[in-house]
Design an enzyme around this catalytic site. Structure first.
Site, PDB file in Angstrom:
ATOM      1  N   ARG A  24     -16.777  28.686  20.034  1.00 56.61           N
ATOM      2  CA  ARG A  24     -18.183  28.534  19.662  1.00 56.61           C
ATOM      3  C   ARG A  24     -18.839  29.900  19.500  1.00 56.61           C
ATOM      4  NH1 ARG A  24     -21.050  24.805  23.584  1.00 56.61           N
ATOM      5  NH2 ARG A  24     -19.530  23.371  22.698  1.00 56.61           N
ATOM      6  N   ARG A  43      -8.464  37.954  27.664  1.00 58.83           N
ATOM      7  CA  ARG A  43      -8.383  36.553  28.099  1.00 58.83           C
ATOM      8  C   ARG A  43      -8.952  35.590  27.058  1.00 58.83           C
ATOM      9  NH1 ARG A  43      -7.877  35.753  33.947  1.00 58.83           N
ATOM     10  NH2 ARG A  43      -7.478  37.758  34.928  1.00 58.83           N
ATOM     11  N   ARG A  87     -28.141  31.772  27.687  1.00 58.13           N
ATOM     12  CA  ARG A  87     -26.991  30.867  27.631  1.00 58.13           C
ATOM     13  C   ARG A  87     -27.301  29.747  26.655  1.00 58.13           C
ATOM     14  NH1 ARG A  87     -23.343  27.079  28.896  1.00 58.13           N
ATOM     15  NH2 ARG A  87     -24.005  25.210  30.010  1.00 58.13           N
ATOM     16  N   SER A  90     -23.963  23.038  26.447  1.00 55.90           N
ATOM     17  CA  SER A  90     -24.120  21.587  26.337  1.00 55.90           C
ATOM     18  C   SER A  90     -24.441  21.010  27.704  1.00 55.90           C
ATOM     19  CB  SER A  90     -22.847  20.953  25.773  1.00 55.90           C
ATOM     20  OG  SER A  90     -21.740  21.258  26.600  1.00 55.90           O
ATOM     21  N   GLU A 181     -25.320  20.488  33.865  1.00 58.02           N
ATOM     22  CA  GLU A 181     -24.363  21.416  33.258  1.00 58.02           C
ATOM     23  C   GLU A 181     -23.689  22.177  34.393  1.00 58.02           C
ATOM     24  OE1 GLU A 181     -25.621  25.347  32.758  1.00 58.02           O
ATOM     25  OE2 GLU A 181     -26.066  24.412  34.671  1.00 58.02           O
ATOM     26  N   SER A 205     -25.089  16.665  24.789  1.00 61.48           N
ATOM     27  CA  SER A 205     -23.855  16.261  24.111  1.00 61.48           C
ATOM     28  C   SER A 205     -23.378  14.882  24.553  1.00 61.48           C
ATOM     29  CB  SER A 205     -22.754  17.286  24.379  1.00 61.48           C
ATOM     30  OG  SER A 205     -22.532  17.420  25.777  1.00 61.48           O
ATOM     31  N   ASP A 206     -23.883  14.415  25.685  1.00 61.06           N
ATOM     32  CA  ASP A 206     -23.547  13.073  26.159  1.00 61.06           C
ATOM     33  C   ASP A 206     -24.642  12.597  27.100  1.00 61.06           C
ATOM     34  OD1 ASP A 206     -22.332  13.667  29.139  1.00 61.06           O
ATOM     35  OD2 ASP A 206     -21.822  15.239  27.719  1.00 61.06           O
ATOM     36  N   ARG A 219     -19.430  19.162  18.738  1.00 57.39           N
ATOM     37  CA  ARG A 219     -20.061  20.074  19.693  1.00 57.39           C
ATOM     38  C   ARG A 219     -19.893  21.514  19.227  1.00 57.39           C
ATOM     39  NH1 ARG A 219     -19.122  18.164  25.931  1.00 57.39           N
ATOM     40  NH2 ARG A 219     -19.116  15.921  25.593  1.00 57.39           N
TER      41      ARG A 219
END
Length: 237
Positions: A24, A43, A87, A90, A181, A205-206, A219
């Protein structure tokens, strides 16, 4: 540079947008920033720096959970001298007023996490940390200018994604929690610790109420209103 971020000091902007997902972060940078440059891939936690309306902006992923955002945001504040982190993530809705795709501005974050205590930040007895009021005010004004109507409220930052505690019980832990979250509380703690600024924007998102949700693929690229609000706020910081 740190063990987690190989970007040089000048390659990180004073204002950083932080999604959880590295892909994202890449999508935001490639879609909205002019001449985005990949400055970190340690990473696979991608960080890109470019410009948005002539303002230098960095977009960097923070991973999942408070320990992860705790590391990356602290290093940005402390090592890279970042002033503001927004930040963009979702959340799951706890109230029927929030529909899939709605934007929430996390004015406050409630959590039972020991993260803030572990880094030496005193947490009020109500276990609530607040976002930076100056950024919140700019975000609210920006939302009006964009004709957006985000929900401003209190969210829950949870440690366990697969919690055995019913969401109704989690909701009652602190009055007026509207969504859940996993990172805002740690971000706000780091901002307090380093005397910097932070705000968390979330897209629903849900929903625990309606049981509706959107797919991972959607998403990844459908949070446009939230991203525009974050970027337009960022250029005013």
């Amino acid at each position: 540079m740190t063990f987690h971020n190989k970007a040089k000091l000048h390659e990180i902007a004073k204002v950083v947008l932080m999604p959880g997902d590295p892909l994202r972060a890449r999508w935001i940078a490639e879609t909205f920033l002019k001449k985005p440059k990949l400055v970190n891939d340690v990473r696979a936690m991608y960080a890109y720096t470019g410009t948005y309306k002539n303002k230098k902006i960095t977009v960097m992923a923070h991973g999942m959970g408070m320990p992860s955002i705790g590391i990356y945001s602290y290093e940005l504040y402390k090592i890279y001298d970042v002033d503001t982190i927004i930040r963009v993530g979702s959340a799951g809705a706890f109230v029927k007023e929030l529909a899939i795709g709605d934007v929430v501005i996390a004015k406050e974050a409630y959590s039972e996490s020991v993260y803030a205590k572990d880094i030496g930040v005193k947490v009020p007895c109500n276990n609530i940390l607040k976002g930076s009021i100056s950024i919140l005010n700019k975000c609210n004004l920006t939302a009006k200018a964009l004709n957006l109507k985000p929900y401003v409220g209190k969210i829950l930052s949870e440690d366990a994604f697969y919690s055995s505690i019913p969401w109704q019980k989690r909701m009652k832990l602190s009055k007026d929690i509207v969504a859940v979250e996993m990172e805002a509380f740690a971000l706000y703690a780091n901002a307090i610790k380093t005397k910097k600024r932070a705000l968390c924007l979330l897209t629903i998102s849900d929903s625990f109420v309606s049981k509706k949700s959107i797919s991972y693929e959607k998403r990844q690229t459908s949070f446009i209103n939230m991203i525009k609000l974050a970027l337009e706020t960022a250029i005013k910081v």
